[in-house]
Design an enzyme around this catalytic site. Structure first.
Site, PDB file in Angstrom:
ATOM      1  N   TYR A  16      -1.957   6.812   3.560  1.00 53.75           N
ATOM      2  CA  TYR A  16      -2.435   7.208   4.964  1.00 53.75           C
ATOM      3  C   TYR A  16      -2.454   8.855   5.233  1.00 53.75           C
ATOM      4  CZ  TYR A  16      -1.545   2.155   4.895  1.00 53.75           C
ATOM      5  OH  TYR A  16      -1.162   0.721   4.654  1.00 53.75           O
TER       6      TYR A  16
ATOM      7  N   CYS B 133      -7.122  23.075  17.789  1.00 57.61           N
ATOM      8  CA  CYS B 133      -7.241  23.442  19.064  1.00 57.61           C
ATOM      9  C   CYS B 133      -6.613  22.328  20.008  1.00 57.61           C
ATOM     10  CB  CYS B 133      -8.363  23.925  19.710  1.00 57.61           C
ATOM     11  SG  CYS B 133      -9.047  25.442  18.843  1.00 57.61           S
TER      12      CYS B 133
ATOM     13  N   GLY C 169       0.911  -1.372   0.006  1.00 60.12           N
ATOM     14  CA  GLY C 169      -0.088  -0.107   0.085  1.00 60.12           C
ATOM     15  C   GLY C 169       0.968   1.275  -0.050  1.00 60.12           C
TER      16      GLY C 169
HETATM   17  C1  LIG Z   1      -2.347  -2.385   5.880  1.00 61.00           C
HETATM   18  C2  LIG Z   1      -2.066  -3.695   5.118  1.00 61.00           C
HETATM   19  C3  LIG Z   1      -1.300  -3.819   4.024  1.00 61.00           C
HETATM   20  C4  LIG Z   1      -0.631  -2.528   3.377  1.00 61.00           C
HETATM   21  O1  LIG Z   1       0.725  -2.353   4.258  1.00 61.00           O
HETATM   22  P1  LIG Z   1       1.687  -1.189   3.492  1.00 61.00           P
HETATM   23  O2  LIG Z   1       2.512  -0.916   4.585  1.00 61.00           O
HETATM   24  O3  LIG Z   1       0.941  -0.080   3.166  1.00 61.00           O
HETATM   25  O4  LIG Z   1       2.295  -1.873   2.484  1.00 61.00           O
HETATM   26  C5  LIG Z   1      -1.188  -5.128   3.543  1.00 61.00           C
HETATM   27  N1  LIG Z   1      -1.910  -5.979   3.931  1.00 61.00           N
HETATM   28  C6  LIG Z   1      -2.643  -5.991   5.073  1.00 61.00           C
HETATM   29  C7  LIG Z   1      -3.474  -7.251   5.253  1.00 61.00           C
HETATM   30  C8  LIG Z   1      -2.872  -4.629   5.537  1.00 61.00           C
HETATM   31  O5  LIG Z   1      -3.699  -4.669   6.544  1.00 61.00           O
END
Ligand SMILES: *Cc1c(COP(=O)(O)O)cnc(C)c1O
Length: 421
Positions: free
Chosen positions: A375, A346, A277
């Site tokens: 994120y 705040c 991700g």
């Molecule tokens: C969050 C998540 C990812 C992605 O993680 P990254 O660090 O953004 O690559 C992949 N698989 C699962 C199951 C996740 O919860």
């Protein structure tokens, strides 16, 4: 590497001056680069060349429909963690057989939605979930393909809030119990047990914890096959980190990661899935914000921005570092000075950086937070009644608003006042 560079002293997103976007949509906003998104996806895809594989983008990192369609059209699958994400992926045109459903608390409704719409596999995280999944599938006359997420008890050496592979974390089943749990799964009529899933955390900057976990998965594959399970797919999760701080040693590249995967798992002849991700979206996005005031405090100067913790929560939530750069490149030799860079919310937690060295800045100057693509927008809120900020996508010399800024009326009118108030 990304496509946010100074050209003639002016920060560009690909071929578009970022200040032009600011003039068109107002600040603050997020902007993403198509070329950077695609480059990162392809790096992973090519790193696994020679193995049967699918890169399933973990869309919780940045889930705008335009981003999903961009990656989906390039061949990416999606890793979803809720019924909402499943619907988003389908709405962006991702076929069900490229969608993997992860998450520790899938509800019966979410399971039904995915079985109806089509799914590549469920990554199951507990025995109670397994039983619900089997019952729902059976009631629909279907068989659900599953992997079981094992917790390898490996220290990912990352921030505690994003470590998931130690036995004290809520994720997966303890690897020591895996054989019993696989036997249980195989006995349930609504399940087809096809593989193993593992995801040990996020923002990992070293391959060693991955390799330790994948070695355990390799051993488990052989044990489960000996027990009679047809293990043919390994989902290796996501988690490879990005260089937030350019002065630090760079984390391993997808190519290094791919070579390690081949070394530890290549002999098993399994189909490989990975779920990156952050590494796909992180450096593909900026948050752009304007200086409202420069305020001199006792012994320190504050840059008060129009962006805040509700727009980008990572510094407040994970003590995260983001490079913050002016849209106009400082002249060589410009003397830098320390600022505390804060938003207007705040709370003292609404601090992006303390004593950050920056060129001198004044009210109305624009700055960009680098590495804000993952994120960022997805974790934003309307805290302090600040409407969600817009998202913009750039491709070459074109840009488009891909989520517009809601009006104050839209925000307020989501509330209703009962007649008895
Ligand atoms: C969050 C998540 C990812 C992605 O993680 P990254 O660090 O953004 O690559 C992949 N698989 C699962 C199951 C996740 O919860």
């Amino acid at each position: 590497m990304d496509h946010f560079l100074y050209k003639n002293g002016v920060l560009h997103a690909e071929d578009v001056p970022v200040a032009d976007i600011a003039a068109a949509v107002g600040t603050p906003f997020y902007v993403y680069s198509t070329a950077t998104l695609l480059r990162h996806f392809r790096l992973f895809d090519e790193a696994l060349d020679g193995m049967d594989h699918l890169v399933c983008y973990a869309m919780k990192a940045a889930s705008n429909q335009a981003i999903l369609k961009t990656l989906g059209d390039a061949g990416a699958g999606m890793d979803v963690v809720s019924g909402g994400e499943y619907r988003r992926a389908r709405a962006a045109g991702i076929p069900g057989d490229r969608i993997v459903f992860s998450g520790v608390g899938k509800t019966a409704d979410e399971i039904r939605t995915a079985l109806e719409g089509g799914i590549r596999q469920f990554n199951v995280e507990s025995e109670p979930e397994m039983e619900v999944l089997s019952a729902v599938a059976t009631s629909m006359g279907k068989v659900a393909p599953i992997t079981i997420r094992v917790n390898p008890d490996v220290d990912a050496k990352t921030h505690a809030k994003i470590a998931t592979g130690k036995s004290e974390n809520k994720f997966g089943i303890p690897i020591a119990r895996a054989r019993a749990v696989y036997a249980h799964a195989a006995s349930l009529p609504g399940l087809d047990v096809i593989g193993i899933d593992v995801h040990i955390g996020s923002q990992l900057t070293d391959l060693a914890p991955f390799e330790a976990a994948y070695q355990k998965v390799a051993d488990l594959t052989e044990q489960l096959r000996a027990d009679g399970h047809n293990i043919r797919r390994l989902d290796l999760g996501g988690g490879l980190g990005i260089p937030y701080e350019r002065t630090n040693a760079a984390p391993p590249l997808p190519t290094d990661y791919g070579a390690m995967v081949k070394r530890t798992l290549g002999h098993l002849d399994c189909e490989i899935e990975i779920e990156p991700g952050r590494l796909i979206a992180g450096n593909a996005g900026l948050m752009v914000s304007k200086v409202i005031y420069v305020k001199s405090g006792e012994g320190r100067d504050f840059l008060i921005l129009d962006g805040a913790m509700n727009d980008l929560i990572r510094p407040a939530m994970y003590d995260a570092y983001h490079d913050i750069i002016p849209l106009n490149e400082p002249a060589p030799g410009t003397e830098q000075q320390p600022y505390d860079i804060v938003g207007p919310v705040c709370e003292s937690g609404d601090t992006f950086a303390k004593q950050r060295m920056m060129p001198p800045l004044a009210a109305d100057d624009l700055v960009a937070f680098r590495s804000a693509g993952a994120y960022g927008a997805v974790m934003s809120s309307e805290y302090n009644s600040r409407p969600l900020i817009p998202e913009v996508l750039v491709k070459g010399d074109q840009f488009a608003v891909i989520r517009r800024r809601p009006s104050f009326e839209e925000m307020i009118n989501r509330d209703t006042i009962p007649e008895w108030v």
